[in-house]
Design a protein around this motif. Structure first.
Motif, PDB file in Angstrom:
ATOM      1  N   ILE A 173       0.857  -1.197   0.000  1.00 19.57           N
ATOM      2  CA  ILE A 173       0.000   0.000   0.000  1.00 19.57           C
ATOM      3  C   ILE A 173       0.889   1.242   0.000  1.00 19.57           C
ATOM      4  O   ILE A 173       2.089   1.144   0.263  1.00 19.57           O
ATOM      5  N   SER A 180       5.126  -6.453  -0.506  1.00 14.83           N
ATOM      6  CA  SER A 180       5.940  -5.282  -0.769  1.00 14.83           C
ATOM      7  C   SER A 180       5.742  -4.284   0.369  1.00 14.83           C
ATOM      8  O   SER A 180       4.682  -3.674   0.475  1.00 14.83           O
ATOM      9  N   LYS A 218       8.256  -1.594   2.797  1.00 15.65           N
ATOM     10  CA  LYS A 218       9.559  -1.141   3.286  1.00 15.65           C
ATOM     11  C   LYS A 218       9.733  -1.543   4.754  1.00 15.65           C
ATOM     12  O   LYS A 218      10.749  -2.074   5.152  1.00 15.65           O
ATOM     13  N   SER A 219       8.703  -1.297   5.548  1.00 18.58           N
ATOM     14  CA  SER A 219       8.802  -1.538   6.994  1.00 18.58           C
ATOM     15  C   SER A 219       8.454  -2.981   7.381  1.00 18.58           C
ATOM     16  O   SER A 219       8.824  -3.452   8.429  1.00 18.58           O
ATOM     17  N   THR A 276       3.217  -2.764   8.013  1.00 17.22           N
ATOM     18  CA  THR A 276       1.998  -2.035   7.659  1.00 17.22           C
ATOM     19  C   THR A 276       0.786  -2.967   7.754  1.00 17.22           C
ATOM     20  O   THR A 276       0.753  -4.039   7.140  1.00 17.22           O
ATOM     21  N   GLY A 325       9.403   5.632   0.940  1.00 18.45           N
ATOM     22  CA  GLY A 325       8.434   4.725   0.317  1.00 18.45           C
ATOM     23  C   GLY A 325       7.856   5.298  -0.969  1.00 18.45           C
ATOM     24  O   GLY A 325       7.767   4.609  -1.993  1.00 18.45           O
ATOM     25  N   ARG A 326       7.482   6.577  -0.952  1.00 16.19           N
ATOM     26  CA  ARG A 326       6.824   7.160  -2.134  1.00 16.19           C
ATOM     27  C   ARG A 326       7.817   7.497  -3.246  1.00 16.19           C
ATOM     28  O   ARG A 326       7.434   8.045  -4.279  1.00 16.19           O
ATOM     29  N   GLN A 382       0.034  11.000  -3.469  1.00 11.93           N
ATOM     30  CA  GLN A 382       0.912  10.593  -2.368  1.00 11.93           C
ATOM     31  C   GLN A 382       2.241  11.338  -2.441  1.00 11.93           C
ATOM     32  O   GLN A 382       2.725  11.883  -1.457  1.00 11.93           O
ATOM     33  N   GLU A 404       1.822  13.863   0.563  1.00 15.91           N
ATOM     34  CA  GLU A 404       2.471  13.279   1.746  1.00 15.91           C
ATOM     35  C   GLU A 404       3.825  13.963   1.974  1.00 15.91           C
ATOM     36  O   GLU A 404       4.309  14.042   3.098  1.00 15.91           O
TER      37      GLU A 404
HETATM   38  O1  LIG Z   1       6.113   0.129   2.502  1.00 12.27           O
HETATM   39  P1  LIG Z   1       5.451   0.205   3.819  1.00 12.27           P
HETATM   40  O2  LIG Z   1       6.448   0.266   4.957  1.00 12.27           O
HETATM   41  O3  LIG Z   1       4.457  -0.918   4.011  1.00 12.27           O
HETATM   42  O4  LIG Z   1       4.663   1.543   3.887  1.00 12.27           O
HETATM   43  C1  LIG Z   1       3.570   1.812   3.067  1.00 12.27           C
HETATM   44  C2  LIG Z   1       3.067   3.214   3.287  1.00 12.27           C
HETATM   45  O5  LIG Z   1       2.630   3.306   4.617  1.00 12.27           O
HETATM   46  C3  LIG Z   1       2.508   4.495   5.234  1.00 12.27           C
HETATM   47  O6  LIG Z   1       1.644   4.604   6.245  1.00 12.27           O
HETATM   48  C4  LIG Z   1       3.158   5.714   4.765  1.00 12.27           C
HETATM   49  O7  LIG Z   1       2.350   6.844   4.966  1.00 12.27           O
HETATM   50  C5  LIG Z   1       3.561   5.630   3.324  1.00 12.27           C
HETATM   51  O8  LIG Z   1       4.524   6.622   3.062  1.00 12.27           O
HETATM   52  C6  LIG Z   1       4.102   4.275   2.959  1.00 12.27           C
HETATM   53  O9  LIG Z   1       4.436   4.253   1.604  1.00 12.27           O
END
Ligand SMILES: O=P(O)(O)OC[C@H]1O[C@H](O)[C@H](O)[C@@H](O)[C@@H]1O
Length: 556
Positions: free
Chosen positions: A157, A209, A211-212, A215, A272-273, A354, A358
């Protein structure tokens, strides 16, 4: 070294001069400016990499441009650009660089970050991506019943969705037709339900997919998909044949159960964006192949070089950013329309929402002091010509000034008869209508010619008059191909960065988003508690009660 615009921009001499100049521009008329300066179109247009920016239909003259460029100089934009490409910690609240440009640097270049060459890291990740793409395309990657992969679902997302979705759609004409790509972003179970009806579990590969890798929406959807696969006959041991992950949090991906060999890396220094150029772009490479993916990177890199090297007056991202600042801060514009006249770019407005909102939806400067002036506008839009039959009315006759970006390719990917000519004519007609409007005299003459009485003319003319003098940019691509798409996206990335420098905000954090996540957790707990536990406000409490009262079946 950390670069930050050191002063409140609204106190800078150029800002104050722009305020005075704005008053002088009250009676500025674009059409008259074209008549007075026949060179206006060529003077106010820039071409780079098969992308032309025509910014001549704006409420500007030579002096406006000079003052806006002075503003950029007084905000030390040149240092800010150098700081970004050098890898300074320009994301001040997270103490991170923003090095998306490193993701598209040529392999023979080097960029050291804490002594590590990150260009080499990127090349390794791209090589791993390439390998995976080859395995899927060649049919050597097999599902749990030994069948080749026909469908790929990207579960992600925000930045782990919008960029890949935009590029996969935009580059459909370049698809190698090896796999069908789908996207699952929303936690709404209807999204997965509808998608799963099109999928065969034996031939579907899921990309988690994130980054963290933390989510909520992504993890819940990944769990739902895992269960779906298990329910349909895939064994736990075979799950690895259906999951790959892209993440900077390898530990959490492994904890989830992804085979370490199937994890592609991401890094803290990519927002991320801004991440579609990394392995987050795997759905793009799976659709169009690695060569086309690299063409997209090359187009973006070329725009990076233009951004770094072109003088401000001939620099596309800088000019687009300064025009945005001009309208937001000196003309009171609250929104910016993005109008791609290309079906393949239907997700561009979503992506830019975004990227821009953002990044620049902020109200304090790097040092935490309030801005005292407006920052990022609302970004909105959709594909032309559909909007002409809906909201262009407001662009043309509404009470607000809304600058618009028109985006079109000269050459259609799928020409039918004279459709592209009509599309191009429609696109131009809208920017022309915004500029020229329809004068009262012309309206009256037309009504008179139609035989209207003077009374009818008096009554109708104000409704039919279109004041015009409304600004727009036109971005014309030779054609929509991987290189131009890369250049176009990088153009907007840099536009957003320039504006963040002028406004003095951090374009690379998004703390506002976190609050909704925290409160969502708490409300989720309250929805699940049978006893009456109060939310902090009566409205939320009332809506929780309503949910409990009206719920017809309990969640599992
Ligand atoms: O890639 P992720 O860590 O799952 O993050 C996905 C998205 O989540 C968020 O809440 C951020 O506002 C976004 O900037 C980010 O792209």
């Amino acid at each position: 070294m950390h670069y930050q615009n050191p002063r409140n921009s609204s106190q800078l001499p150029a800002w104050l001069a722009l305020q005075t100049h704005r008053l002088q521009m009250n009676n500025f008329n674009m059409q008259a400016a074209f008549t007075a300066h026949p060179q206006r179109f060529s003077k106010f247009s820039i071409e780079h990499e098969g992308v032309v920016l025509d910014f001549s239909k704006n409420l500007i003259d030579e002096q406006t441009l000079q003052l806006l460029i002075q503003l950029a100089q007084q905000c030390q934009l040149d240092s800010a650009i150098a700081a970004m490409f050098r890898g300074d910690c320009i994301n001040s609240t997270e103490q991170r660089p923003a090095l998306h440009a490193a993701l598209r640097m040529p392999a023979d270049k080097q960029l050291l970050l804490d002594g590590v060459d990150i260009v080499a890291q990127v090349q390794q990740a791209h090589a791993k991506m390439h390998n995976l793409v080859e395995q899927v395309h060649s049919g050597s990657w097999l599902g749990y019943t030994g069948k080749r992969i026909t469908d790929v679902v990207n579960i992600g997302i925000g930045g782990s969705f919008l960029g890949p979705q935009l590029a996969v759609e935009a580059l459909q004409p370049f698809s190698l037709n090896k796999v069908n790509c789908h996207f699952l972003a929303n936690i709404d179970s209807s999204a997965f339900y509808q998608l799963s009806r099109q999928l065969d579990p034996e031939t579907t590969l899921f990309i988690i997919s994130s980054k963290s890798f933390g989510t909520l929406e992504t993890l819940k959807n990944a769990l739902a998909v895992r269960q779906w696969l298990l329910n349909l006959g895939c064994s736990t041991a075979d799950l690895s044949k259906h999951f790959v992950a892209v993440s900077s949090n390898t530990d959490k991906a492994i904890e989830f159960g992804i085979d370490p060999a199937n994890i592609l890396p991401m890094w803290d220094w990519v927002g991320g964006r801004y991440s579609l150029w990394s392995a987050i772009g795997l759905p793009i490479a799976l659709t169009v192949g690695m060569d086309n993916f690299k063409q997209m990177l090359a187009g973006a890199h070329s725009m990076d070089q233009h951004f770094q090297q072109a003088p401000f007056a001939e620099n596309m991202p800088v000019i687009m950013a300064l025009l945005g600042v001009w309208y937001v801060n000196f003309w009171g514009a609250r929104s910016q329309a993005v109008l791609p006249y290309d079906n393949y770019l239907q997700s561009l407005p979503d992506y830019l929402q975004q990227l821009d909102m953002e990044s620049n939806g902020k109200q304090v400067r790097h040092d935490g002091s309030p801005l005292g002036y407006d920052s990022g506008p609302v970004i909105w839009g959709n594909i032309g010509t559909n909007g002409q039959h809906a909201y262009h009315q407001l662009l043309l006759q509404g009470s607000q000034l809304i600058p618009a970006d028109f985006i079109i390719a000269v050459n259609s990917q799928n020409p039918i008869a004279d459709h592209q000519q009509w599309l191009y004519a429609n696109c131009l007609s809208q920017s022309q209508a915004l500029m020229c409007g329809k004068k009262r005299q012309a309206v009256e003459d037309e009504l008179r010619e139609k035989g209207c009485t003077e009374d009818e003319i008096l009554r109708l003319a104000p409704h039919k008059e279109i004041l015009g003098n409304r600004p727009s940019n036109s971005l014309i691509l030779d054609q929509l191909d991987p290189k131009r798409l890369g250049a176009l996206i990088a153009l907007y990335e840099h536009k957003v960065y320039v504006q963040s420098v002028i406004w003095g905000v951090n374009a690379f954090d998004q703390w506002g988003v976190e609050l909704g996540k925290e409160l969502g957790d708490k409300i989720y707990q309250l929805l699940n508690q049978p006893q009456k536990q109060a939310a902090t406000d009566a409205s939320t409490q009332g809506l929780i009660k309503l949910y409990k009262d009206k719920l017809t079946s309990s969640p599992p």
